[in-house]
Scaffold this motif. Structure first.
Motif, PDB file in Angstrom:
ATOM      1  N   SER A  29       1.121  -1.112  -0.458  1.00  0.00           N
ATOM      2  CA  SER A  29       0.423  -0.012   0.106  1.00  0.00           C
ATOM      3  C   SER A  29       1.207   1.050  -0.133  1.00  0.00           C
ATOM      4  O   SER A  29       1.653   1.391   0.713  1.00  0.00           O
ATOM      5  CB  SER A  29      -0.755  -0.151   1.390  1.00  0.00           C
ATOM      6  OG  SER A  29      -2.367   1.249   0.958  1.00  0.00           O
ATOM      7  N   VAL A  30       0.417   2.077  -1.031  1.00  0.00           N
ATOM      8  CA  VAL A  30       0.920   3.572  -1.170  1.00  0.00           C
ATOM      9  C   VAL A  30       0.198   4.397   0.821  1.00  0.00           C
ATOM     10  O   VAL A  30      -1.044   4.134   0.784  1.00  0.00           O
ATOM     11  CB  VAL A  30       1.091   4.006  -2.047  1.00  0.00           C
ATOM     12  CG1 VAL A  30       1.313   5.867  -1.828  1.00  0.00           C
ATOM     13  CG2 VAL A  30       1.593   3.822  -3.067  1.00  0.00           C
ATOM     14  N   VAL A  31       1.077   4.550   1.016  1.00  0.00           N
ATOM     15  CA  VAL A  31       0.754   5.521   2.203  1.00  0.00           C
ATOM     16  C   VAL A  31       0.418   6.623   2.758  1.00  0.00           C
ATOM     17  O   VAL A  31       1.978   6.769   3.004  1.00  0.00           O
ATOM     18  CB  VAL A  31       0.427   4.601   3.842  1.00  0.00           C
ATOM     19  CG1 VAL A  31      -0.392   5.301   5.454  1.00  0.00           C
ATOM     20  CG2 VAL A  31       0.446   3.924   3.789  1.00  0.00           C
ATOM     21  N   VAL A  32      -0.254   7.754   2.593  1.00  0.00           N
ATOM     22  CA  VAL A  32      -0.135   9.001   1.929  1.00  0.00           C
ATOM     23  C   VAL A  32      -0.377   9.922   4.325  1.00  0.00           C
ATOM     24  O   VAL A  32      -1.419  10.235   4.036  1.00  0.00           O
ATOM     25  CB  VAL A  32      -1.153   9.745   1.522  1.00  0.00           C
ATOM     26  CG1 VAL A  32      -1.000  10.844   1.531  1.00  0.00           C
ATOM     27  CG2 VAL A  32      -0.562   9.291  -0.350  1.00  0.00           C
ATOM     28  N   LEU A  33       1.247  10.247   4.365  1.00  0.00           N
ATOM     29  CA  LEU A  33       1.114  10.604   5.745  1.00  0.00           C
ATOM     30  C   LEU A  33       1.035  11.881   6.002  1.00  0.00           C
ATOM     31  O   LEU A  33       0.398  12.939   6.608  1.00  0.00           O
ATOM     32  CB  LEU A  33       1.960  10.333   6.046  1.00  0.00           C
ATOM     33  CG  LEU A  33       2.715   8.711   6.327  1.00  0.00           C
ATOM     34  CD1 LEU A  33       3.958   8.749   6.993  1.00  0.00           C
ATOM     35  CD2 LEU A  33       1.387   8.046   6.674  1.00  0.00           C
ATOM     36  N   ASN A  34       1.107  13.538   4.882  1.00  0.00           N
ATOM     37  CA  ASN A  34       0.645  14.338   4.357  1.00  0.00           C
ATOM     38  C   ASN A  34       0.112  14.730   2.987  1.00  0.00           C
ATOM     39  O   ASN A  34       0.779  14.342   2.042  1.00  0.00           O
ATOM     40  CB  ASN A  34       2.243  15.362   4.444  1.00  0.00           C
ATOM     41  CG  ASN A  34       3.029  16.505   3.635  1.00  0.00           C
ATOM     42  OD1 ASN A  34       1.304  17.078   3.663  1.00  0.00           O
ATOM     43  ND2 ASN A  34       2.657  17.020   3.493  1.00  0.00           N
ATOM     44  N   PRO A  35      -0.787  14.386   3.451  1.00  0.00           N
ATOM     45  CA  PRO A  35      -2.204  15.252   2.344  1.00  0.00           C
ATOM     46  C   PRO A  35      -1.322  16.352   1.052  1.00  0.00           C
ATOM     47  O   PRO A  35      -1.525  16.424  -0.190  1.00  0.00           O
ATOM     48  CB  PRO A  35      -2.929  15.489   2.664  1.00  0.00           C
ATOM     49  CG  PRO A  35      -3.268  15.509   4.101  1.00  0.00           C
ATOM     50  CD  PRO A  35      -1.642  15.043   4.642  1.00  0.00           C
ATOM     51  N   ASP A  36      -0.405  17.220   1.743  1.00  0.00           N
ATOM     52  CA  ASP A  36      -0.077  18.319   1.024  1.00  0.00           C
ATOM     53  C   ASP A  36       1.002  17.513  -0.472  1.00  0.00           C
ATOM     54  O   ASP A  36       1.603  18.406  -1.263  1.00  0.00           O
ATOM     55  CB  ASP A  36       0.053  19.391   1.885  1.00  0.00           C
ATOM     56  CG  ASP A  36      -1.108  20.029   2.806  1.00  0.00           C
ATOM     57  OD1 ASP A  36      -2.072  20.024   1.701  1.00  0.00           O
ATOM     58  OD2 ASP A  36      -0.479  20.495   3.615  1.00  0.00           O
ATOM     59  N   ALA A  37       1.174  16.303  -0.001  1.00  0.00           N
ATOM     60  CA  ALA A  37       2.599  16.106  -0.528  1.00  0.00           C
ATOM     61  C   ALA A  37       2.728  15.341  -1.630  1.00  0.00           C
ATOM     62  O   ALA A  37       3.674  15.273  -2.855  1.00  0.00           O
ATOM     63  CB  ALA A  37       4.010  14.911   0.338  1.00  0.00           C
ATOM     64  N   VAL A  38       1.140  14.874  -2.482  1.00  0.00           N
ATOM     65  CA  VAL A  38       1.283  14.307  -2.858  1.00  0.00           C
ATOM     66  C   VAL A  38      -0.199  15.150  -4.383  1.00  0.00           C
ATOM     67  O   VAL A  38      -1.118  15.880  -3.735  1.00  0.00           O
ATOM     68  CB  VAL A  38       0.418  12.991  -2.787  1.00  0.00           C
ATOM     69  CG1 VAL A  38       1.506  12.162  -2.336  1.00  0.00           C
ATOM     70  CG2 VAL A  38      -0.462  12.797  -2.077  1.00  0.00           C
ATOM     71  N   ARG A  39      -0.069  14.489  -5.662  1.00  0.00           N
ATOM     72  CA  ARG A  39      -1.555  15.131  -6.292  1.00  0.00           C
ATOM     73  C   ARG A  39      -1.854  14.103  -7.106  1.00  0.00           C
ATOM     74  O   ARG A  39      -0.749  12.781  -7.550  1.00  0.00           O
ATOM     75  CB  ARG A  39      -0.693  16.461  -7.415  1.00  0.00           C
ATOM     76  CG  ARG A  39      -0.108  17.567  -6.614  1.00  0.00           C
ATOM     77  CD  ARG A  39       0.371  18.469  -7.776  1.00  0.00           C
ATOM     78  NE  ARG A  39       2.005  17.807  -8.030  1.00  0.00           N
ATOM     79  CZ  ARG A  39       2.947  17.902  -8.047  1.00  0.00           C
ATOM     80  NH1 ARG A  39       3.063  17.801  -6.657  1.00  0.00           N
ATOM     81  NH2 ARG A  39       4.145  17.127  -8.312  1.00  0.00           N
ATOM     82  N   ALA A  40      -3.103  13.523  -7.666  1.00  0.00           N
ATOM     83  CA  ALA A  40      -3.675  13.023  -8.157  1.00  0.00           C
ATOM     84  C   ALA A  40      -4.083  11.456  -7.599  1.00  0.00           C
ATOM     85  O   ALA A  40      -3.866  11.190  -8.931  1.00  0.00           O
ATOM     86  CB  ALA A  40      -3.998  13.579  -9.257  1.00  0.00           C
TER      87      ALA A  40
END
Length: 361
Positions: free
Chosen positions: A230-241
């Motif tokens: 799984s990709v786990v995004v910890l900082n929502p501002d670090a990713v796009r789409a």
């Protein structure tokens, strides 16, 4: 009939291997933990909404947040390369580059997928032990305004590293602080994150979201799952789409419940930690046994479930006829021995005895 699967006389499903045979080539060689298989069976039957709208993937979000904080969001994928490439794509621009150790999996073992599929430039740094430091990062962290150079935007580290070494929380905090001060993000390849947590005896959050890691590739296959990461995004501002990139990267599972329920089985309680502690303990047992044998040199600290050693080439070749394992660098006689959640004490002791016998020949 004992070798036939107890499913139906209409299939030819049968056991085609000896389940008593174990080697030290990779923790990917191990089967699935019985508790994971039981969870898969529970998730079977009836209909659930496809493409991640099922109740198992919904509950996985709660489970991941219990480990990685209230902002964590899980995006299950098929495999580790898919997790890494999708995560790094979401963290970079088309002109972006990723700084990583020269030994990093994304550089050495992913068949150029970050470059060819992700369109990324990898800026690699040699390290003595697989671990980056702020000083090592600065060898490539420059030239942001130079249009002739790919722009460093992400630092990617592996926990534990490809050489079996483990970053402390303070070491990762220093990397995150250093990267963020230079407007770069931090990605952690956690193919063996459970082994690192077991080694450090701290929660996984202690060296991820708590110290500034932005995005995590969470690994389950090496720790008892059938398939899936799984990709786990910890900082929502670090990713796009992320949703779109996962689909475009061919990592969107239609029957996602069967990935999510395995991650839930590992993480909802302590199976992830039990498995990791056991494989780490078997590696320590192996290292202790090998240290007592003359003619073998252990190269790196044994901090997780890997042992790297140097021994005579002909001994390794003969030993490989008895136990499966890989050369790490055949030219220098370096080998890697991996332990798994199902490695037994008698497997380790038998291997050490076989090594003694081959060295004595």
């Amino acid at each position: 009939m004992a070798d036939r699967a107890a499913v139906s006389g209409r299939t030819d499903a049968r056991r085609r291997h000896d389940p008593e045979v174990r080697g030290f080539a990779s923790d990917n060689y191990a089967g699935a933990h019985p508790e994971v298989l039981a969870a898969l069976a529970l998730a079977n039957g009836g209909h659930q909404v496809a493409y991640g709208e099922d109740v198992y993937t919904e509950n996985l979000q709660r489970v991941m947040r219990s480990h990685f904080g209230p902002y964590a969001q899980a995006f299950p994928v098929f495999n580790g390369t898919g997790a890494n490439v999708t995560a790094l794509q979401a963290m970079t621009d088309r002109w972006g580059a990723v700084i990583c150790a020269a030994s990093a999996h994304i550089h050495v073992d992913e068949c150029g997928a970050p470059e060819r599929v992700g369109g990324l430039k990898l800026l690699t740094v040699p390290t003595p032990d697989g671990k980056l430091t702020p000083d090592l990062i600065d060898r490539e962290a420059h030239g942001w305004d130079d249009e002739h150079r790919a722009m460093p935007q992400v630092v990617s580290i592996t926990q534990n590293t490809e050489l079996g070494t483990v970053y402390t929380p303070d070491e990762i905090r220093a990397i995150c602080d250093h990267a963020h001060a230079r407007n770069m993000l931090v990605h952690l390849d956690g193919a063996r994150i459970a082994n690192a947590a077991a080694s450090l005896d701290v929660p996984m959050r202690a060296f991820t979201n708590a110290v500034g890691v932005d995005v995590l590739s969470y690994g389950g296959t090496k720790n008892g799952m059938v398939f899936g990461e799984s990709v786990v995004v910890l900082n929502p501002d670090a990713v796009r789409a992320m949703k779109h990139l996962r689909k475009m990267s061919m990592q969107l599972a239609s029957k996602m419940r069967f990935i999510s329920v395995q991650l839930e089985a590992l993480l909802a309680k302590d199976l992830w930690l039990r498995n990791a502690r056991h494989s780490n303990a078997m590696a320590r047992r192996l290292a202790d046994g090998v240290r007592a044998v003359g003619g073998v040199e252990i190269l790196y600290p044994v901090q997780a479930n890997a042992v790297f050693a140097r021994l005579p080439h002909d001994v390794s070749v003969r030993l490989q006829e008895r136990y499966r394992f890989y050369f790490w660098d055949e030219a220098t006689g370096v080998v890697r021995w991996m332990c798994s959640f199902d490695t037994r004490e008698e497997d380790v002791d038998g291997f050490v005895q076989a090594l003694k016998e081959e060295l004595a020949r």
